[in-house]
Design an enzyme around this catalytic site. Structure first.
Site, PDB file in Angstrom:
ATOM      1  N   LYS A  22       2.546   7.058  -1.228  1.00 34.99           N
ATOM      2  CA  LYS A  22       1.124   6.937  -1.602  1.00 34.99           C
ATOM      3  C   LYS A  22       0.242   6.993  -0.359  1.00 34.99           C
ATOM      4  O   LYS A  22      -0.751   7.713  -0.319  1.00 34.99           O
ATOM      5  CB  LYS A  22       0.884   5.614  -2.342  1.00 34.99           C
ATOM      6  CG  LYS A  22      -0.581   5.237  -2.473  1.00 34.99           C
ATOM      7  CD  LYS A  22      -0.778   3.933  -3.191  1.00 34.99           C
ATOM      8  CE  LYS A  22      -0.736   2.709  -2.321  1.00 34.99           C
ATOM      9  NZ  LYS A  22      -1.928   2.474  -1.470  1.00 34.99           N
ATOM     10  N   ASN A  23       0.620   6.221   0.654  1.00 33.76           N
ATOM     11  CA  ASN A  23      -0.247   6.114   1.831  1.00 33.76           C
ATOM     12  C   ASN A  23      -0.255   7.380   2.690  1.00 33.76           C
ATOM     13  O   ASN A  23      -1.125   7.556   3.527  1.00 33.76           O
ATOM     14  CB  ASN A  23       0.144   4.898   2.676  1.00 33.76           C
ATOM     15  CG  ASN A  23      -0.247   3.598   1.998  1.00 33.76           C
ATOM     16  OD1 ASN A  23      -0.901   3.609   0.962  1.00 33.76           O
ATOM     17  ND2 ASN A  23       0.165   2.482   2.575  1.00 33.76           N
ATOM     18  N   CYS A 115     -11.584  -6.903   0.146  1.00 35.92           N
ATOM     19  CA  CYS A 115     -10.646  -6.980  -0.972  1.00 35.92           C
ATOM     20  C   CYS A 115      -9.840  -8.248  -0.802  1.00 35.92           C
ATOM     21  O   CYS A 115      -9.999  -8.954   0.194  1.00 35.92           O
ATOM     22  CB  CYS A 115      -9.768  -5.732  -1.041  1.00 35.92           C
ATOM     23  SG  CYS A 115      -8.589  -5.616   0.282  1.00 35.92           S
ATOM     24  N   ARG A 120     -11.434  -6.371   5.670  1.00 37.89           N
ATOM     25  CA  ARG A 120     -11.164  -4.939   5.792  1.00 37.89           C
ATOM     26  C   ARG A 120     -12.349  -4.083   6.273  1.00 37.89           C
ATOM     27  O   ARG A 120     -12.846  -3.214   5.538  1.00 37.89           O
ATOM     28  CB  ARG A 120     -10.572  -4.394   4.490  1.00 37.89           C
ATOM     29  CG  ARG A 120      -9.363  -5.196   4.071  1.00 37.89           C
ATOM     30  CD  ARG A 120      -8.479  -4.488   3.122  1.00 37.89           C
ATOM     31  NE  ARG A 120      -7.684  -3.443   3.740  1.00 37.89           N
ATOM     32  CZ  ARG A 120      -6.774  -2.741   3.109  1.00 37.89           C
ATOM     33  NH1 ARG A 120      -6.550  -2.972   1.840  1.00 37.89           N
ATOM     34  NH2 ARG A 120      -6.086  -1.816   3.723  1.00 37.89           N
ATOM     35  N   ASP A 306       2.993  -4.519   4.415  1.00 38.87           N
ATOM     36  CA  ASP A 306       3.131  -4.132   3.006  1.00 38.87           C
ATOM     37  C   ASP A 306       4.463  -4.580   2.391  1.00 38.87           C
ATOM     38  O   ASP A 306       4.684  -4.378   1.191  1.00 38.87           O
ATOM     39  CB  ASP A 306       2.962  -2.611   2.844  1.00 38.87           C
ATOM     40  CG  ASP A 306       1.505  -2.187   2.964  1.00 38.87           C
ATOM     41  OD1 ASP A 306       0.621  -3.062   3.003  1.00 38.87           O
ATOM     42  OD2 ASP A 306       1.252  -0.964   3.028  1.00 38.87           O
ATOM     43  N   ARG A 398      -1.216   0.986  -9.258  1.00 41.96           N
ATOM     44  CA  ARG A 398      -1.902   1.690  -8.161  1.00 41.96           C
ATOM     45  C   ARG A 398      -0.900   2.250  -7.168  1.00 41.96           C
ATOM     46  O   ARG A 398      -1.177   3.246  -6.506  1.00 41.96           O
ATOM     47  CB  ARG A 398      -2.814   0.718  -7.406  1.00 41.96           C
ATOM     48  CG  ARG A 398      -4.099   0.371  -8.114  1.00 41.96           C
ATOM     49  CD  ARG A 398      -4.992  -0.436  -7.184  1.00 41.96           C
ATOM     50  NE  ARG A 398      -4.838   0.051  -5.827  1.00 41.96           N
ATOM     51  CZ  ARG A 398      -4.714  -0.721  -4.745  1.00 41.96           C
ATOM     52  NH1 ARG A 398      -4.770  -2.015  -4.854  1.00 41.96           N
ATOM     53  NH2 ARG A 398      -4.559  -0.189  -3.554  1.00 41.96           N
TER      54      ARG A 398
HETATM   55  C1  UD1 Z   1      -3.187   1.037   5.658  1.00 42.41           C
HETATM   56  C2  UD1 Z   1      -2.418   1.046   4.366  1.00 42.41           C
HETATM   57  C3  UD1 Z   1      -2.113  -0.373   3.912  1.00 42.41           C
HETATM   58  C4  UD1 Z   1      -1.434  -1.157   5.033  1.00 42.41           C
HETATM   59  C5  UD1 Z   1      -2.240  -1.071   6.310  1.00 42.41           C
HETATM   60  C6  UD1 Z   1      -1.522  -1.710   7.496  1.00 42.41           C
HETATM   61  C7  UD1 Z   1      -3.232   3.065   3.281  1.00 42.41           C
HETATM   62  C8  UD1 Z   1      -3.959   3.647   2.121  1.00 42.41           C
HETATM   63  N1  UD1 Z   1      -3.204   1.734   3.338  1.00 42.41           N
HETATM   64  O1  UD1 Z   1      -4.442   0.426   5.398  1.00 42.41           O
HETATM   65  O2  UD1 Z   1      -1.259  -0.301   2.768  1.00 42.41           O
HETATM   66  O3  UD1 Z   1      -1.313  -2.513   4.649  1.00 42.41           O
HETATM   67  O4  UD1 Z   1      -2.472   0.315   6.651  1.00 42.41           O
HETATM   68  O5  UD1 Z   1      -0.272  -1.166   7.680  1.00 42.41           O
HETATM   69  O6  UD1 Z   1      -2.666   3.747   4.083  1.00 42.41           O
HETATM   70  N2  UD1 Z   1      -9.307  -3.012  11.078  1.00 42.41           N
HETATM   71  C9  UD1 Z   1     -10.469  -3.255  11.763  1.00 42.41           C
HETATM   72  N3  UD1 Z   1     -11.424  -2.261  11.824  1.00 42.41           N
HETATM   73  C10 UD1 Z   1     -11.238  -1.051  11.237  1.00 42.41           C
HETATM   74  C11 UD1 Z   1     -10.030  -0.789  10.542  1.00 42.41           C
HETATM   75  C12 UD1 Z   1      -9.088  -1.804  10.470  1.00 42.41           C
HETATM   76  O7  UD1 Z   1     -10.667  -4.349  12.296  1.00 42.41           O
HETATM   77  O8  UD1 Z   1     -12.109  -0.189  11.341  1.00 42.41           O
HETATM   78  C13 UD1 Z   1      -8.264  -4.066  10.979  1.00 42.41           C
HETATM   79  C14 UD1 Z   1      -7.933  -4.439   9.541  1.00 42.41           C
HETATM   80  O9  UD1 Z   1      -8.820  -5.408   9.036  1.00 42.41           O
HETATM   81  C15 UD1 Z   1      -6.509  -4.959   9.692  1.00 42.41           C
HETATM   82  C16 UD1 Z   1      -5.933  -4.059  10.781  1.00 42.41           C
HETATM   83  O10 UD1 Z   1      -7.059  -3.529  11.486  1.00 42.41           O
HETATM   84  O11 UD1 Z   1      -6.522  -6.292  10.151  1.00 42.41           O
HETATM   85  C17 UD1 Z   1      -5.064  -2.922  10.281  1.00 42.41           C
HETATM   86  O12 UD1 Z   1      -5.767  -2.238   9.245  1.00 42.41           O
HETATM   87  P1  UD1 Z   1      -5.567  -0.672   8.976  1.00 42.41           P
HETATM   88  O13 UD1 Z   1      -4.376  -0.189   9.705  1.00 42.41           O
HETATM   89  O14 UD1 Z   1      -6.854   0.023   9.217  1.00 42.41           O
HETATM   90  O15 UD1 Z   1      -5.279  -0.653   7.429  1.00 42.41           O
HETATM   91  P2  UD1 Z   1      -5.606   0.559   6.463  1.00 42.41           P
HETATM   92  O16 UD1 Z   1      -5.460   1.815   7.223  1.00 42.41           O
HETATM   93  O17 UD1 Z   1      -6.867   0.310   5.744  1.00 42.41           O
END
Ligand code: UD1
Length: 419
Positions: A22-23, A115, A120, A306, A398
């Site tokens: 999915k990701n 969420c 996030r 995850d 999902r």
């Molecule tokens: C993706 C995955 C999710 C997984 C996560 C971490 C998808 C659709 N989802 O989510 O299943 O749990 O990676 O492996 O691929 N952060 C910031 N600023 C930002 C972006 C992120 O501070 O602009 C922080 C987040 O709050 C979190 C950390 O960085 O604490 C990692 O998040 P991130 O890797 O961005 O998660 P996603 O890519 O949203």
């Protein structure tokens, strides 16, 4: 709203085939917006999050055709505004920002809210777009991106919590059509980022360093048609291995990549399970010992956040005391209160769960709060005494393709009750 009834106490045995990731699929589908030519993506899982992404692409003007896991997308002419009604349903909708900015030099997409697993933010995505020359405005709940041209830049995407997976993909998707060279430091190393880079490369992008913390991208003028097969879902794979650990005699997962599962396989081996694998399959067998674990979630190649909830479910009935520390999403412990309703003995402090193993859990009505937490409840229910009723099943749909049918094919007794 559907619910799931798990009749506990059946043991699992046999083989289960893992679907496409999915990701990986979500940003790859978004990346098809980068070309006017037709792209064909195979092994796209049949999940509600994928459905939302395809709906967004259609609303942006792409022609989308889908038949048994194969999606064809032709984004000849596109709009640059993604409608709030669809975008708000899925946080990963933000990954259309990078492709829209890359191709059209502008985008308007709703800002995702928080969420249940935490705040996030997407500040790092926006920082990357700004570095490439985009003006970023947040107005009326929308993110507006605008640039007269995009220029390659040196960007560090590491945040307080470590690298960002979708942020790395998003900035990479904009940078492939920027003028000159972009260097992304502090890039996420996840296999899903590598899969996206592979697809972009097949479209004509010039990217090196995928799978490391430093990506180099040489911008090109345009991208072209490409075909791609999405990698197997390592989180679905890990979840079925934990099902095998919790309730299995011997369970084999097929169409998987054991190299993507190293941290999970190490944890299961440390907990006393026997693991064997081929290039494309992994088998887990119990060996009688029920050792506790000390786990810490980390960015790839560390133990995945995850898989944290599913391991909490498993550790609830291990002998001794296990400690699980969540460093990626420190608030991600919604499953703990529900596991306690089933008789688990877990103390939460800060971003750490201390789990004192109990002999057996008992079935109870519980509430699914997010995708992986719901999977954890299904797993916890497999060996529990009695029936567990899991409400708000849409969370699980999902990210897991027919999890109930797949577990039933291994011998579980799970019913889906239509509301
Ligand atoms: C993706 C995955 C999710 C997984 C996560 C971490 C998808 C659709 N989802 O989510 O299943 O749990 O990676 O492996 O691929 N952060 C910031 N600023 C930002 C972006 C992120 O501070 O602009 C922080 C987040 O709050 C979190 C950390 O960085 O604490 C990692 O998040 P991130 O890797 O961005 O998660 P996603 O890519 O949203």
């Amino acid at each position: 709203m559907d619910k799931i009834l798990v009749h506990g106490g059946r043991s699992l045995e046999g083989q289960v085939r893992i679907g496409g990731s999915k990701n990986s699929a979500l940003p790859i589908l978004a990346a098809t917006l980068l070309t006017k030519e037709k792209c064909v993506i195979d092994c796209v899982p049949d999940l509600s999050d994928i459905h939302y992404m395809l709906t967004i692409l259609s609303q942006l003007g792409a022609e989308v055709e889908r038949a048994s896991g194969v999606v064809q997308i032709l984004a000849e002419k596109i709009r640059t505004e993604a409608p709030y009604e669809i975008v708000r349903k899925m946080r990963a909708s933000v990954c259309v920002l990078g492709p829209l900015l890359g191709r059209e030099k502008k985008a308007k997409v709703s800002l995702p809210g928080g969420c249940v697993i935490g705040d996030r933010p997407i500040d790092l995505h926006l920082k990357g777009f700004e570095a490439l020359g985009a003006k970023v405005t947040v107005k009326g709940g929308d993110i507006l991106l605008e640039a007269s041209r995009l220029r390659g830049a040196r960007i560090n995407l590491r945040g307080r919590q470590g690298p960002t997976v979708l942020g790395t993909g998003n900035v990479m998707m904009a940078a492939v059509l920027a003028e000159g060279e972009t260097v992304i430091e502090g890039a996420a190393e996840e296999p899903e980022v590598v899969d996206l880079a592979d697809f972009l490369t097949a479209m004509g992008a010039r990217i090196s360093g995928a799978g490391t913390q430093r990506l180099e991208i040489e911008g090109v003028k345009e991208l072209h048609a490409a075909k791609h097969t999405v990698i197997p879902d390592r989180i679905e794979a890990g979840t079925f291995l934990v099902a095998g650990a919790i309730a299995g005699k011997k369970v084999t997962i097929t169409r998987t990549n054991p190299r993507h599962l190293e941290a999970v396989l190490t944890a299961l081996t440390t907990a006393g399970f026997e693991i064997s694998h081929t290039e494309e399959s992994v088998t887990i067998s119990p060996n009688g010992s029920r050792k506790p674990l000390h786990l810490e979630t980390l960015p790839y190649p560390g133990f995945p956040t995850d898989m944290q909830a599913q391991f909490c479910a498993m550790l609830a009935t291990r002998h001794g005391t296990s400690v699980v520390t969540e460093t990626v999403f420190p608030q991600r412990f919604m499953h703990v209160a529900e596991l306690k309703r089933m008789g688990a003995n877990i103390e939460l402090s800060d971003h750490r769960a201390t789990i004192h193993g109990v002999e057996q859990l008992s079935g109870a009505p519980v509430m699914a709060s997010d995708l992986r937490a719901s999977a954890a409840l299904v797993l916890a229910a497999l060996p529990a005494d009695g029936v567990t009723e899991i409400n708000r099943v849409y969370h699980i749909d999902r990210g897991y393709e027919r999890i109930d049918e797949k577990l039933n094919s291994l011998g579980a007794h799970i019913e889906r009750v239509k509301a």
